[in-house]
Design a protein around this motif. Structure first.
Motif, short mmCIF file in Angstrom:
data_model
loop_
_atom_site.label_atom_id
_atom_site.label_comp_id
_atom_site.label_asym_id
_atom_site.label_seq_id
_atom_site.Cartn_x
_atom_site.Cartn_y
_atom_site.Cartn_z
N TRP A 22 0.82 -1.22 0.00
CA TRP A 22 0.00 0.00 0.00
C TRP A 22 0.85 1.26 0.00
N LEU A 23 1.97 1.26 0.70
CA LEU A 23 2.85 2.43 0.67
C LEU A 23 3.39 2.69 -0.73
N MET A 24 3.73 1.61 -1.43
CA MET A 24 4.18 1.77 -2.82
C MET A 24 3.05 2.31 -3.69
N GLN A 25 1.84 1.86 -3.44
CA GLN A 25 0.69 2.33 -4.21
C GLN A 25 0.43 3.82 -3.92
N TRP A 26 0.38 4.17 -2.65
CA TRP A 26 0.08 5.56 -2.26
C TRP A 26 1.18 6.53 -2.68
N SER A 27 2.42 6.06 -2.71
CA SER A 27 3.52 6.94 -3.10
C SER A 27 3.48 7.30 -4.57
N GLY A 28 2.78 6.50 -5.34
CA GLY A 28 2.72 6.73 -6.77
C GLY A 28 3.89 6.09 -7.52
N TYR A 29 4.79 5.45 -6.80
CA TYR A 29 5.94 4.81 -7.43
C TYR A 29 5.50 3.59 -8.24
N LEU A 30 4.56 2.82 -7.68
CA LEU A 30 4.02 1.65 -8.36
C LEU A 30 2.51 1.78 -8.46
N ASP A 31 1.95 1.15 -9.48
CA ASP A 31 0.50 1.16 -9.66
C ASP A 31 0.02 -0.29 -9.72
N PHE A 32 -0.54 -0.75 -8.61
CA PHE A 32 -1.05 -2.11 -8.55
C PHE A 32 -2.51 -2.12 -9.00
N PRO A 33 -2.93 -3.15 -9.73
CA PRO A 33 -4.35 -3.27 -10.07
C PRO A 33 -5.19 -3.45 -8.80
N ASN A 34 -6.40 -2.92 -8.80
CA ASN A 34 -7.27 -3.02 -7.62
C ASN A 34 -7.54 -4.46 -7.23
N VAL A 35 -7.71 -5.33 -8.20
CA VAL A 35 -7.98 -6.73 -7.90
C VAL A 35 -6.79 -7.36 -7.17
N MET A 36 -5.57 -6.97 -7.52
CA MET A 36 -4.39 -7.48 -6.84
C MET A 36 -4.34 -7.00 -5.39
N LEU A 37 -4.65 -5.74 -5.17
CA LEU A 37 -4.68 -5.21 -3.80
C LEU A 37 -5.74 -5.92 -2.97
N SER A 38 -6.89 -6.18 -3.56
CA SER A 38 -7.96 -6.89 -2.85
C SER A 38 -7.57 -8.32 -2.54
N TYR A 39 -7.01 -9.00 -3.52
CA TYR A 39 -6.60 -10.39 -3.37
C TYR A 39 -5.59 -10.53 -2.22
N TRP A 40 -4.55 -9.70 -2.22
CA TRP A 40 -3.54 -9.80 -1.17
C TRP A 40 -4.08 -9.33 0.17
N GLY A 41 -5.03 -8.41 0.16
CA GLY A 41 -5.68 -7.99 1.41
C GLY A 41 -6.49 -9.12 2.03
N ILE A 42 -7.21 -9.86 1.21
CA ILE A 42 -7.98 -11.01 1.71
C ILE A 42 -7.04 -12.07 2.27
N LEU A 43 -5.95 -12.35 1.55
CA LEU A 43 -4.98 -13.33 2.06
C LEU A 43 -4.36 -12.87 3.37
N THR A 44 -4.09 -11.58 3.49
CA THR A 44 -3.54 -11.04 4.72
C THR A 44 -4.51 -11.26 5.88
N MET A 45 -5.78 -10.99 5.65
CA MET A 45 -6.79 -11.19 6.71
C MET A 45 -6.90 -12.66 7.09
N ILE A 46 -6.86 -13.55 6.11
CA ILE A 46 -6.93 -14.99 6.40
C ILE A 46 -5.75 -15.41 7.28
N ILE A 47 -4.56 -14.94 6.95
CA ILE A 47 -3.37 -15.29 7.75
C ILE A 47 -3.49 -14.74 9.17
N ILE A 48 -4.00 -13.52 9.30
CA ILE A 48 -4.16 -12.92 10.64
C ILE A 48 -5.15 -13.74 11.46
N VAL A 49 -6.25 -14.16 10.86
CA VAL A 49 -7.25 -14.97 11.57
C VAL A 49 -6.66 -16.32 11.96
N ILE A 50 -5.97 -16.96 11.02
CA ILE A 50 -5.36 -18.26 11.31
C ILE A 50 -4.35 -18.13 12.45
N THR A 51 -3.53 -17.10 12.40
CA THR A 51 -2.53 -16.89 13.45
C THR A 51 -3.18 -16.62 14.79
#
Length: 147
Positions: A22-51
């Protein structure tokens, strides 16, 4: 920072890796597709719940994390030379091979039976895979957008 947290699990490493995306996205240095940001966000939440539902002794354990992390990083770099999907597969295979290597050491003897090995891989390998894969995504998108 994320790689350090893969080795010393004070907080889930996926949080800092997703924050880096997200910092790379907000900085404007990189432009990630929205679906990629959503996908990795969902995986992040799953890992947090599992942990969060695991036993604290397992969450704080650092056994084999060096092997898993080095294997995941090596697999990520090997896969990055081919593309996005091979990078994720390479990260998974590298982490698995790292844990197999650890289970062959004297300290990793307890992980030789299949059930403890699989449980430990899901508890420790999966967060490492997601973290290293997110860092690989940053690397690949940087190479594509700034090459």
């Amino acid at each position: 920072m994320s790689v350090f947290l893969c080795l010393k699990p004070y907080i889930p490493s996926v949080i800092t890796a997703y924050g880096a995306v997200w910092l790379m996205q907000w900085s404007g240095y990189l432009d990630f597709p929205n679906v990629m940001l959503s996908y990795w966000g969902i995986l992040t939440m799953i890992i947090i719940v599992i942990t969060s539902i695991q036993q604290e002794a397992l969450v704080k354990s650092t056994r084999g994390l060096r092997h898993i992390t080095i294997g995941a990083i090596a697999g990520m770099f090997a896969g990055t030379t081919v593309g996005y999907s091979p990078m994720i597969i390479g990260t998974c295979v590298g982490a698995l091979l790292g844990l197999i290597a650890y289970s062959r050491t004297k300290q990793g003897d307890a992980l030789r039976p299949m059930a403890p090995f699989f449980k430990y891989f899901m508890a420790k390998g999966l967060p490492t895979i997601i973290t290293i894969a997110m860092l690989g995504i940053i690397l690949e998108v940087t190479m594509i957008q700034h090459a």
